[in-house]
Motif scaffolding. Structure first.
Motif, short mmCIF file in Angstrom:
data_model
loop_
_atom_site.label_atom_id
_atom_site.label_comp_id
_atom_site.label_asym_id
_atom_site.label_seq_id
_atom_site.Cartn_x
_atom_site.Cartn_y
_atom_site.Cartn_z
N GLY A 31 30.14 35.56 29.44
CA GLY A 31 30.24 36.98 29.69
C GLY A 31 31.68 37.46 29.68
O GLY A 31 32.02 38.49 29.07
N ILE A 32 32.56 36.74 30.37
CA ILE A 32 33.98 37.11 30.40
C ILE A 32 34.59 36.98 29.01
O ILE A 32 35.38 37.83 28.58
CB ILE A 32 34.73 36.24 31.43
N ALA A 33 34.22 35.90 28.30
CA ALA A 33 34.74 35.72 26.94
C ALA A 33 34.35 36.90 26.05
O ALA A 33 35.18 37.42 25.29
CB ALA A 33 34.22 34.41 26.35
N PHE A 55 43.58 28.27 32.07
CA PHE A 55 43.15 29.66 32.12
C PHE A 55 42.18 29.97 30.98
O PHE A 55 41.10 30.53 31.20
CB PHE A 55 44.36 30.59 32.05
N THR A 56 42.55 29.61 29.77
CA THR A 56 41.69 29.87 28.61
C THR A 56 40.36 29.14 28.74
O THR A 56 39.29 29.70 28.43
CB THR A 56 42.40 29.47 27.31
N LEU A 57 40.39 27.90 29.19
CA LEU A 57 39.15 27.13 29.31
C LEU A 57 38.22 27.73 30.36
O LEU A 57 36.99 27.68 30.21
CB LEU A 57 39.46 25.67 29.65
N SER A 58 38.79 28.31 31.40
CA SER A 58 37.96 28.94 32.43
C SER A 58 37.27 30.19 31.91
O SER A 58 36.07 30.39 32.11
CB SER A 58 38.82 29.31 33.65
N GLN A 107 39.56 21.73 34.92
CA GLN A 107 40.02 20.88 36.02
C GLN A 107 41.13 19.93 35.60
O GLN A 107 42.16 19.84 36.27
CB GLN A 107 38.82 20.12 36.59
N ILE A 108 40.94 19.21 34.51
CA ILE A 108 41.97 18.26 34.07
C ILE A 108 43.23 18.99 33.60
O ILE A 108 44.35 18.61 34.00
CB ILE A 108 41.42 17.30 33.01
#
Length: 332
Positions: free
Chosen positions: A110-112, A101-104, A83-84
């Motif tokens: 699972g996506i990671a 993007f990376t933090l999400s 968010q920030i």
């Protein structure tokens, strides 16, 4: 240079009525003071802003920084850590650590795992439980290990996280779905040694600080690095720097995962061996804890002979180098 500090202060949320485990990832004044002091010693000015709501007020009043040192974890949703950074991107204010993007994708375990697996990084077989009926489609052999898909600091992990049969998978998944209101990650239980790898830098300039083994007393949640174990780490956990062939394998797996996920400036990769001694990616911490006393990354740094000042300097220099390089590319 004026560097702003964005963070979530644990005491602020406790005062609002949140439980300790709900704010386990948030920081104390000890951490903010330490980071602030390290940045100031480098000759920069700092301003403490705080969480996303404080940042919104800061920006809407017309105030700006040259750079933001962001360690905010966020409170709600699976994109809470993003968010920030997303807000800073909108205002074109550069910041330390990974982008939105990376933090999400990193927060969603699972996506990671899917991304690092696609890049050839070994990781345990896994499945995702969105709702209880998904259990019927799980074919991974027992024992399994389950945890909230977007949790951190051992949240939702305890002695019942190791699953031995289908009935237990139903009952424990139901508890996690109700309590954390997010999907559950199910994966093959890795029985071997556990490690964490500290990394600084970005892209091809990323480098390993060191590899540290985490050794947990079996009296604490059956030796699981759980929420309770992390809170009582002084009594039940020990840390040992690893060298040699095992360290080399850990470094390779960690760096490949770090780069595959697009991590920047610094972070930690958690790894675990399977029963045959093969090192597997466990999860990524792109905003690793920076408490100078009890966070794994500073502890690892100390054991490698590095000071807290050195660690913060490495992280900040990575961000400044990355940002200046981007400015030169845009100018050309």
């Amino acid at each position: 240079m004026l560097i702003g500090l964005t963070y979530d202060l644990k005491d602020d949320y406790i005062a609002l009525g949140y439980k300790d485990e709900e704010v386990a990832e948030f920081d104390s004044l000890i951490t903010i003071d330490a980071i602030d002091n390290a940045i100031t010693l480098l000759g920069h000015q700092t301003v403490r802003i705080g969480n996303i709501k404080a940042l919104v007020q800061y920006l809407s009043s017309g105030k700006r920084c040259d750079l933001m040192f962001n360690i905010a974890e966020g409170m709600h949703g699976l994109c809470r850590e993003a968010q920030i950074p997303a807000l800073l991107d909108a205002y074109e204010i550069p910041y330390v650590f990974s982008d939105a993007f990376t933090l999400s994708i990193a927060l969603h375990k699972g996506i990671a795992k899917a991304i690092v697996k696609d890049h050839g990084v070994p990781t345990a077989d896994y499945a995702i439980i969105q709702e209880l009926k998904d259990i019927e489609n799980i074919t991974i052999p027992y024992p399994l290990f389950i945890k909230p898909i977007g949790g951190g600091t051992g949240m939702g992990i305890n002695t019942h996280s190791i699953i031995h049969h289908k009935q237990q998978l139903y009952s424990q998944s139901l508890l996690l779905l109700k309590e954390f209101k997010q999907p559950v990650l199910v994966e093959t239980y890795l029985e071997g040694r556990e490690f964490t790898v500290g990394i600084t830098g970005s892209s091809d300039e990323s480098k390993v600080i060191g590899v540290m083994e985490i050794i947990i007393n079996l009296s604490s949640d059956n030796g699981i690095y759980s929420y309770n174990t992390k809170q009582d780490y002084l009594n039940v956990t020990s840390y040992k720097i690893v060298e040699g062939d095992i360290a080399a394998e850990c470094e390779k797996v960690a760096l490949n995962a770090y780069k595959a996920l697009g991590c920047r400036d610094g972070g930690r990769i958690d790894l675990k061996m399977d029963s045959l001694g093969k090192v597997n990616f466990l999860e990524v911490n792109p905003i690793a804890g920076l408490n100078p006393v009890d966070s794994d990354l500073p502890i690892l740094s100390y054991k490698k002979g590095l000071t807290y000042q050195h660690l913060i300097t490495e992280i900040l220099n990575s961000a400044l180098s990355r940002i200046n390089k981007k400015k030169l590319e845009c100018a050309s």
